[in-house]
Design a protein around this motif. Structure first.
Motif, PDB file in Angstrom:
ATOM      1  N   TYR A   1       2.106  -0.682   0.512  1.00  0.00           N
ATOM      2  CA  TYR A   1       2.999   0.105   0.982  1.00  0.00           C
ATOM      3  C   TYR A   1       4.311  -0.641   0.505  1.00  0.00           C
ATOM      4  O   TYR A   1       4.605  -1.982   0.658  1.00  0.00           O
ATOM      5  CB  TYR A   1       3.092   0.115   2.734  1.00  0.00           C
ATOM      6  CG  TYR A   1       2.129   1.137   3.157  1.00  0.00           C
ATOM      7  CD1 TYR A   1       2.529   2.291   3.513  1.00  0.00           C
ATOM      8  CD2 TYR A   1       0.759   0.788   3.178  1.00  0.00           C
ATOM      9  CE1 TYR A   1       1.547   3.223   4.104  1.00  0.00           C
ATOM     10  CE2 TYR A   1      -0.262   1.536   3.596  1.00  0.00           C
ATOM     11  CZ  TYR A   1       0.173   2.777   4.364  1.00  0.00           C
ATOM     12  OH  TYR A   1      -0.857   3.493   4.780  1.00  0.00           O
ATOM     13  N   LEU A   2       5.282   0.040   0.395  1.00  0.00           N
ATOM     14  CA  LEU A   2       6.592  -0.476  -0.348  1.00  0.00           C
ATOM     15  C   LEU A   2       7.814   0.444   0.699  1.00  0.00           C
ATOM     16  O   LEU A   2       7.691   1.803   0.449  1.00  0.00           O
ATOM     17  CB  LEU A   2       6.775  -0.166  -1.663  1.00  0.00           C
ATOM     18  CG  LEU A   2       8.414  -0.899  -1.935  1.00  0.00           C
ATOM     19  CD1 LEU A   2       8.661  -2.221  -1.939  1.00  0.00           C
ATOM     20  CD2 LEU A   2       8.628  -0.273  -3.575  1.00  0.00           C
ATOM     21  N   ASP A   3       8.266  -0.166   1.607  1.00  0.00           N
ATOM     22  CA  ASP A   3       9.507   0.329   2.559  1.00  0.00           C
ATOM     23  C   ASP A   3       8.652   1.593   3.168  1.00  0.00           C
ATOM     24  O   ASP A   3       9.402   2.817   3.282  1.00  0.00           O
ATOM     25  CB  ASP A   3      10.655   0.890   1.715  1.00  0.00           C
ATOM     26  CG  ASP A   3      11.372  -0.127   1.129  1.00  0.00           C
ATOM     27  OD1 ASP A   3      11.266  -1.306   1.621  1.00  0.00           O
ATOM     28  OD2 ASP A   3      11.989  -0.031   0.010  1.00  0.00           O
ATOM     29  N   HIS A   4       7.426   1.530   3.741  1.00  0.00           N
ATOM     30  CA  HIS A   4       6.738   2.176   4.611  1.00  0.00           C
ATOM     31  C   HIS A   4       6.254   3.549   3.725  1.00  0.00           C
ATOM     32  O   HIS A   4       5.581   4.694   4.196  1.00  0.00           O
ATOM     33  CB  HIS A   4       7.799   2.818   5.590  1.00  0.00           C
ATOM     34  CG  HIS A   4       8.341   1.911   6.335  1.00  0.00           C
ATOM     35  ND1 HIS A   4       7.590   1.067   7.167  1.00  0.00           N
ATOM     36  CD2 HIS A   4       9.647   1.463   6.405  1.00  0.00           C
ATOM     37  CE1 HIS A   4       8.583   0.033   7.967  1.00  0.00           C
ATOM     38  NE2 HIS A   4       9.456   0.464   7.369  1.00  0.00           N
TER      39      HIS A   4
ATOM     40  N   HIS B   1      -2.921  11.763   0.234  1.00  0.00           N
ATOM     41  CA  HIS B   1      -3.395  12.868  -0.596  1.00  0.00           C
ATOM     42  C   HIS B   1      -3.777  12.285  -1.958  1.00  0.00           C
ATOM     43  O   HIS B   1      -4.444  13.113  -2.673  1.00  0.00           O
ATOM     44  CB  HIS B   1      -2.333  13.725  -0.940  1.00  0.00           C
ATOM     45  CG  HIS B   1      -1.012  13.068  -1.706  1.00  0.00           C
ATOM     46  ND1 HIS B   1      -1.139  12.765  -2.880  1.00  0.00           N
ATOM     47  CD2 HIS B   1      -0.021  12.980  -1.238  1.00  0.00           C
ATOM     48  CE1 HIS B   1       0.217  12.254  -3.349  1.00  0.00           C
ATOM     49  NE2 HIS B   1       0.857  12.435  -2.240  1.00  0.00           N
ATOM     50  N   ASN B   2      -3.737  11.003  -2.261  1.00  0.00           N
ATOM     51  CA  ASN B   2      -4.342  10.527  -3.576  1.00  0.00           C
ATOM     52  C   ASN B   2      -5.878   9.611  -3.129  1.00  0.00           C
ATOM     53  O   ASN B   2      -6.085   8.963  -3.913  1.00  0.00           O
ATOM     54  CB  ASN B   2      -3.418   9.449  -4.238  1.00  0.00           C
ATOM     55  CG  ASN B   2      -3.178   8.231  -3.429  1.00  0.00           C
ATOM     56  OD1 ASN B   2      -3.508   8.073  -2.095  1.00  0.00           O
ATOM     57  ND2 ASN B   2      -2.656   7.247  -4.116  1.00  0.00           N
ATOM     58  N   GLY B   3      -5.963   9.854  -1.822  1.00  0.00           N
ATOM     59  CA  GLY B   3      -7.383   9.200  -1.723  1.00  0.00           C
ATOM     60  C   GLY B   3      -7.238   7.843  -0.792  1.00  0.00           C
ATOM     61  O   GLY B   3      -8.156   7.261  -0.528  1.00  0.00           O
ATOM     62  N   SER B   4      -6.028   7.257  -0.795  1.00  0.00           N
ATOM     63  CA  SER B   4      -5.606   5.947  -0.282  1.00  0.00           C
ATOM     64  C   SER B   4      -5.685   5.987   1.188  1.00  0.00           C
ATOM     65  O   SER B   4      -5.465   7.098   1.757  1.00  0.00           O
ATOM     66  CB  SER B   4      -4.501   5.224  -0.940  1.00  0.00           C
ATOM     67  OG  SER B   4      -4.535   5.326  -2.300  1.00  0.00           O
ATOM     68  N   ALA B   5      -5.981   4.839   1.888  1.00  0.00           N
ATOM     69  CA  ALA B   5      -5.709   4.959   3.270  1.00  0.00           C
ATOM     70  C   ALA B   5      -4.318   4.804   3.788  1.00  0.00           C
ATOM     71  O   ALA B   5      -3.673   3.899   2.965  1.00  0.00           O
ATOM     72  CB  ALA B   5      -6.491   3.895   4.138  1.00  0.00           C
ATOM     73  N   TYR B   6      -3.868   5.433   4.606  1.00  0.00           N
ATOM     74  CA  TYR B   6      -2.335   5.501   5.028  1.00  0.00           C
ATOM     75  C   TYR B   6      -2.295   4.969   6.246  1.00  0.00           C
ATOM     76  O   TYR B   6      -2.745   5.744   7.120  1.00  0.00           O
ATOM     77  CB  TYR B   6      -1.697   6.843   4.665  1.00  0.00           C
ATOM     78  CG  TYR B   6      -0.379   6.854   4.893  1.00  0.00           C
ATOM     79  CD1 TYR B   6       0.239   7.417   5.971  1.00  0.00           C
ATOM     80  CD2 TYR B   6       0.566   6.540   3.763  1.00  0.00           C
ATOM     81  CE1 TYR B   6       1.673   7.174   6.328  1.00  0.00           C
ATOM     82  CE2 TYR B   6       2.005   6.566   4.076  1.00  0.00           C
ATOM     83  CZ  TYR B   6       2.595   6.987   5.409  1.00  0.00           C
ATOM     84  OH  TYR B   6       3.870   7.004   5.563  1.00  0.00           O
TER      85      TYR B   6
END
Length: 221
Positions: free
Chosen positions: A126-129, A216-221
Motif C-alpha cells: 500500500y502507498l498512502d492507503h 479488483h486485481n486479485g490482491s488482498a486489500y
C-alpha cells in the motif's frame, strides 16, 4: 472471568485490569464460555485464533474498554525503503514477521480472479492507503504499463514486485508504506480445544477489525 489487554501490557502477567496482557492472542488462548476480553485502545498487529468457543447462552465477548479506538489489523508498517532510481524503492523484511504463513509466497486462486498470465499472491503493498498492483518482474516496476481492465487505469501504473528468499523477502515498489498479510481474527464455531460444542459463540462490540477484502486485481486489500 474478565481479561484485559493493553499495548502497554505483558503476556507474562495475570491479565487483569492492573496487569493486562500485551496481546489479544494471549487472552484468546485462555478465555472460555462466559468470559469477557476487554481490549484497551491501540493498534494490535496480530493473528488472533481463539482456542475455545462459548455457548449460545454463555458467549465469549471481546470488547473495547472504551478508552479509545481499538484496531486489529494485519498490516505491518515498513519505513526503511531505499531508492534505487527510476522512482523505484526497495526494502527487505525478515520472513519471521509472517507468523502463520508467508503472504508473498502464497498464490491466490479462484474463479473470482481475472484471467491472465500473472499469478497474484496473498500479500499486497500500500502507498498512502492505496493498494498497488502486483507484477512479476522488477523490470515491469521500472517500466510500468497500464492494465486495461483496471477501474482506474492511471492507478494501475503503480506496481510492486517481491522475491522471497530463505530468510528475507525483498519488495520493490514504485514511488511510509504498509505490507499487508492476511492475518485476521478467526471467529471460530469449531474451536481447537476438543470436547467444546458451541454456536455463534463470539461477539465483538466496539472493536474495529480491519479485515482483508479482495481488490479488483486479485490482491488482498
Amino acid at each position: 472471568m474478565e481479561y484485559h489487554v493493553s499495548i502497554k501490557g505483558n503476556d507474562q502477567t495475570l491479565g487483569n485490569a492492573d496487569q493486562p496482557f500485551r496481546t489479544i492472542s494471549r487472552a484468546a488462548a485462555l478465555a472460555v464460555a462466559g468470559d469477557t476480553v476487554i481490549v484497551h485502545k491501540g493498534i494490535y498487529r496480530e493473528w488472533v485464533n481463539p482456542l475455545n468457543g462459548g455457548t449460545k447462552d454463555h458467549r465469549i465477548v471481546y470488547k473495547s474498554a472504551g478508552d479509545g479506538e481499538v484496531v486489529i489489523t494485519g498490516a505491518e508498517r515498513i519505513t526503511d525503503w531505499t531508492s534505487i532510481g527510476d522512482n523505484v524503492w526497495v526494502t527487505e523484511v525478515p520472513n519471521a514477521i509472517f507468523s502463520v504463513r508467508h503472504p508473498y509466497d502464497v498464490e491466490l486462486g479462484g474463479d473470482w480472479l481475472f484471467d491472465g498470465e500473472l499469478n497474484v499472491h496473498l500479500g499486497d503493498v500500500y502507498l498512502d492507503h492505496k493498494s498497488l498492483y502486483e507484477t512479476d518482474s522488477l523490470l515491469k516496476v521500472r517500466r510500468p504499463e497500464v492494465w486495461p481492465d483496471a477501474r482506474y487505469t492511471e492507478g494501475s501504473l503503480l506496481k510492486w514486485y517481491a522475491e522471497v528468499g530463505p530468510s528475507t523477502t525483498k519488495i520493490w515498489r514504485i514511488s511510509v508504506i504498509k505490507i499487508r498479510e492476511l492475518k485476521m481474527l478467526k471467529l471460530t464455531s469449531d474451536p481447537t480445544a476438543s470436547g467444546q460444542n458451541n454456536q455463534a459463540v463470539i461477539t465483538l462490540p466496539s472493536v474495529a477489525l480491519r479485515f482483508v477484502k479482495l481488490h479488483h486485481n486479485g490482491s488482498a486489500y
